[in-house]
Design a protein around this motif. Structure first.
Motif, mmCIF file in Angstrom:
data_model
loop_
_atom_site.group_PDB
_atom_site.id
_atom_site.type_symbol
_atom_site.label_atom_id
_atom_site.label_comp_id
_atom_site.label_asym_id
_atom_site.label_seq_id
_atom_site.Cartn_x
_atom_site.Cartn_y
_atom_site.Cartn_z
ATOM 1 N N TYR A 67 -12.423 7.195 12.093
ATOM 2 C CA TYR A 67 -13.877 7.138 12.022
ATOM 3 C C TYR A 67 -14.505 8.166 11.077
ATOM 4 C CZ TYR A 67 -14.143 3.581 15.617
ATOM 5 O OH TYR A 67 -14.020 2.394 16.306
ATOM 6 N N THR A 68 -13.721 9.090 10.564
ATOM 7 C CA THR A 68 -14.276 10.049 9.599
ATOM 8 C C THR A 68 -13.761 9.809 8.191
ATOM 9 O OG1 THR A 68 -12.495 11.686 9.927
ATOM 10 C CG2 THR A 68 -14.425 11.821 11.393
ATOM 11 N N GLY A 69 -12.588 9.171 8.065
ATOM 12 C CA GLY A 69 -12.014 8.998 6.743
ATOM 13 C C GLY A 69 -11.548 10.316 6.156
ATOM 14 N N ALA A 70 -11.323 11.313 7.014
ATOM 15 C CA ALA A 70 -10.941 12.642 6.550
ATOM 16 C C ALA A 70 -9.477 12.685 6.127
ATOM 17 C CB ALA A 70 -11.181 13.668 7.649
ATOM 18 N N ARG A 71 -9.125 13.730 5.429
ATOM 19 C CA ARG A 71 -7.720 13.963 5.086
ATOM 20 C C ARG A 71 -6.999 14.425 6.341
ATOM 21 N NH1 ARG A 71 -11.154 16.096 1.463
ATOM 22 N NH2 ARG A 71 -11.042 15.405 -0.727
ATOM 23 N N LEU A 72 -5.711 14.155 6.398
ATOM 24 C CA LEU A 72 -4.926 14.536 7.572
ATOM 25 C C LEU A 72 -5.026 16.038 7.819
ATOM 26 C CD1 LEU A 72 -2.960 13.991 9.856
ATOM 27 C CD2 LEU A 72 -1.081 14.103 8.193
ATOM 28 N N GLY A 73 -4.899 16.842 6.774
ATOM 29 C CA GLY A 73 -4.943 18.292 6.938
ATOM 30 C C GLY A 73 -6.256 18.768 7.528
ATOM 31 N N GLU A 74 -7.359 18.091 7.192
ATOM 32 C CA GLU A 74 -8.668 18.477 7.723
ATOM 33 C C GLU A 74 -8.742 18.255 9.230
ATOM 34 O OE1 GLU A 74 -11.880 17.826 4.152
ATOM 35 O OE2 GLU A 74 -11.138 16.013 5.162
ATOM 36 N N VAL A 75 -8.230 17.117 9.685
ATOM 37 C CA VAL A 75 -8.287 16.823 11.120
ATOM 38 C C VAL A 75 -7.314 17.711 11.894
ATOM 39 C CG1 VAL A 75 -8.001 15.035 12.885
ATOM 40 C CG2 VAL A 75 -9.055 14.461 10.705
ATOM 41 N N LEU A 76 -6.179 18.020 11.311
ATOM 42 C CA LEU A 76 -5.221 18.902 11.986
ATOM 43 C C LEU A 76 -5.813 20.294 12.194
ATOM 44 C CD1 LEU A 76 -1.834 17.946 10.251
ATOM 45 C CD2 LEU A 76 -2.662 17.263 12.503
ATOM 46 N N SER A 77 -6.798 20.655 11.367
ATOM 47 C CA SER A 77 -7.410 21.985 11.478
ATOM 48 C C SER A 77 -8.601 22.012 12.425
ATOM 49 C CB SER A 77 -7.881 22.461 10.086
ATOM 50 O OG SER A 77 -6.774 22.574 9.207
ATOM 51 N N VAL A 78 -8.981 20.865 12.962
ATOM 52 C CA VAL A 78 -10.145 20.796 13.853
ATOM 53 C C VAL A 78 -9.864 21.549 15.151
ATOM 54 C CG1 VAL A 78 -11.496 19.232 15.314
ATOM 55 C CG2 VAL A 78 -11.074 18.657 12.915
ATOM 56 N N SER A 79 -10.800 22.409 15.546
ATOM 57 C CA SER A 79 -10.700 23.132 16.813
ATOM 58 C C SER A 79 -11.644 22.503 17.825
ATOM 59 C CB SER A 79 -11.073 24.605 16.619
ATOM 60 O OG SER A 79 -12.449 24.721 16.313
ATOM 61 N N ASP A 80 -11.578 22.964 19.062
ATOM 62 C CA ASP A 80 -12.484 22.465 20.096
ATOM 63 C C ASP A 80 -13.945 22.637 19.676
ATOM 64 O OD1 ASP A 80 -10.068 22.294 21.305
ATOM 65 O OD2 ASP A 80 -10.638 23.333 23.148
ATOM 66 N N GLU A 81 -14.227 23.782 19.041
ATOM 67 C CA GLU A 81 -15.610 24.090 18.667
ATOM 68 C C GLU A 81 -16.119 23.190 17.538
ATOM 69 O OE1 GLU A 81 -13.206 26.345 19.016
ATOM 70 O OE2 GLU A 81 -13.889 27.159 20.956
ATOM 71 N N ASP A 82 -15.201 22.571 16.807
ATOM 72 C CA ASP A 82 -15.594 21.701 15.701
ATOM 73 C C ASP A 82 -16.023 20.318 16.172
ATOM 74 O OD1 ASP A 82 -15.127 23.547 13.630
ATOM 75 O OD2 ASP A 82 -12.976 23.131 13.690
ATOM 76 N N ILE A 83 -15.698 19.985 17.411
ATOM 77 C CA ILE A 83 -16.105 18.690 17.958
ATOM 78 C C ILE A 83 -17.453 18.888 18.644
ATOM 79 C CG2 ILE A 83 -15.506 16.812 19.527
ATOM 80 C CD1 ILE A 83 -12.571 17.576 19.121
ATOM 81 N N LEU A 84 -18.507 18.444 17.985
ATOM 82 C CA LEU A 84 -19.880 18.697 18.430
ATOM 83 C C LEU A 84 -20.318 17.538 19.325
ATOM 84 C CD1 LEU A 84 -21.174 19.814 14.923
ATOM 85 C CD2 LEU A 84 -20.125 21.234 16.714
#
Length: 353
Positions: A67-84
């Motif tokens: 649903y974001t079309g992000a790069r794999l590395g970007e999503v792997l770096s997502v923390s709890d605080e990044d999910i708004l």
């Protein structure tokens, strides 16, 4: 308001007609749903709580990619605080590529429950901290489990799929670029390119749409002529819409020549509702009509004398018949019924550019 039988609701946009380069591998929305279900079935097959949680991490990693079309590395770096959760957004990237990308509210609700799980405490905020090779192997397996080619589960394919999906939904190219964290629009050249045929189709549909708005007929079919047969007096003209609906008209040769109709001509065929009949599917009363279309009744409006019956075909086209109230009563036609709308070729009026 006219009911355009072109499957597009009468609205024309370049997003409806474009080609994707053969160099780009992607999944359409239906196959993305199949892939998602493969992840969910995989979770359901687990018998242990810890295994289910681990597999759920894979599912939500996939969902964020999808649903974001992000790069794999970007999503792997997502923390709890990044999910708004409150904003239904996820924070991605860094520096010039830092952005907040909207995600479906339903996905946010699932993520909220997932992040509340006691099991996630062990991951110290880095809920998607996986090895990329590890991710790819599981994604390939899920693609195979969904009946897709193994390579169609690659994160790059999922990213491509989101780009195509947004473009086909009419999202402006600049917005797609921003969502995906692309500084340049060059990346989209492969995703949305227009062949000569695409350009012709767009221009033709724009012209036909403008023409169709000028008619008051409730039944309007937009398409092109596929066949013309004539004798000294009359001409039988067959046309086909973009969704494959075939319509047959019988006009005079004089009208054929004055309109300049020939095979390939773009045309608009209209039929007044009083000239359309309707009967339950299976009856043979319409057998003499050249134009017969099966549909499901969407609405029946009646007075003491007349009844208006509207129906929708499988492809989404809407048809309308204006018949006597007695006809509807005797046939027992009601909302939700399967019926056949029918009309004679002589009832079809043709217009061209």
């Amino acid at each position: 308001m006219n009911n355009y039988c072109d499957g597009k609701g009468g609205r024309i946009s370049p997003s409806d007609v474009f080609s994707v380069s053969t160099n780009v591998s992607y999944l359409d929305s239906a196959r993305l749903e199949v892939l998602e279900q493969s992840f969910r079935d995989w979770i359901g097959a687990s018998r242990r709580v810890d295994t289910s949680f681990s597999r759920a991490r894979m599912l939500y990693l996939f969902m964020l990619l999808r649903y974001t079309g992000a790069r794999l590395g970007e999503v792997l770096s997502v923390s709890d605080e990044d999910i708004l959760i409150a904003d239904s957004k996820v924070r991605l990237g860094a520096g010039e590529c830092l952005r907040r990308v909207p995600i479906p509210a339903a996905l946010c609700s699932e993520l909220a429950l997932f992040l509340d799980s006691p099991a996630r405490v062990a991951f110290k905020g880095k809920i998607f901290d996986f090895d990329q090779g590890h991710i790819r192997r599981y994604f390939y397996d899920r693609a195979q489990g969904a009946g897709l080619a193994r390579e169609m589960g690659a994160p790059r394919v999922i990213r491509n799929s989101r780009a195509v999906e947004m473009l086909r939904s009419g999202v402006p190219l600049t917005v797609v670029s921003e969502v995906m964290g692309q500084a340049s629009l060059d990346f989209a050249h492969d995703f949305q390119c227009f062949t000569e045929s695409d350009v012709s189709s767009i221009v033709k549909r724009l012209a036909l749409d403008g023409m169709s708005r000028k008619t008051s007929a409730r039944n309007t079919f937009i398409g092109h002529v596929t066949q013309v047969d004539q004798d000294g007096l009359m001409a039988a003209v067959s046309l086909e819409t973009e969704t494959g609906i075939g319509v047959h008209s019988l006009i005079t040769v004089e009208s054929l020549n004055s309109l300049g109709i020939e095979e390939g001509s773009p045309v608009v065929a209209t039929v007044k509702a009083p000239q359309v009949g309707v009967c339950p599917a299976g009856e043979s009363t319409f057998s003499s009509a050249r134009n017969c279309f099966r549909a499901k009744v969407a609405r029946v409006q009646k007075t003491a004398v007349m009844a208006e019956v509207s129906g929708r075909m499988d492809g989404g086209a809407v048809l309308c018949a204006l018949v006597s109230a007695d006809t509807v009563e005797e046939a027992g036609v009601a909302q939700g019924d399967s019926v056949v709308f029918f009309f004679k070729s002589l009832s079809v009026v043709l217009n061209t550019l």
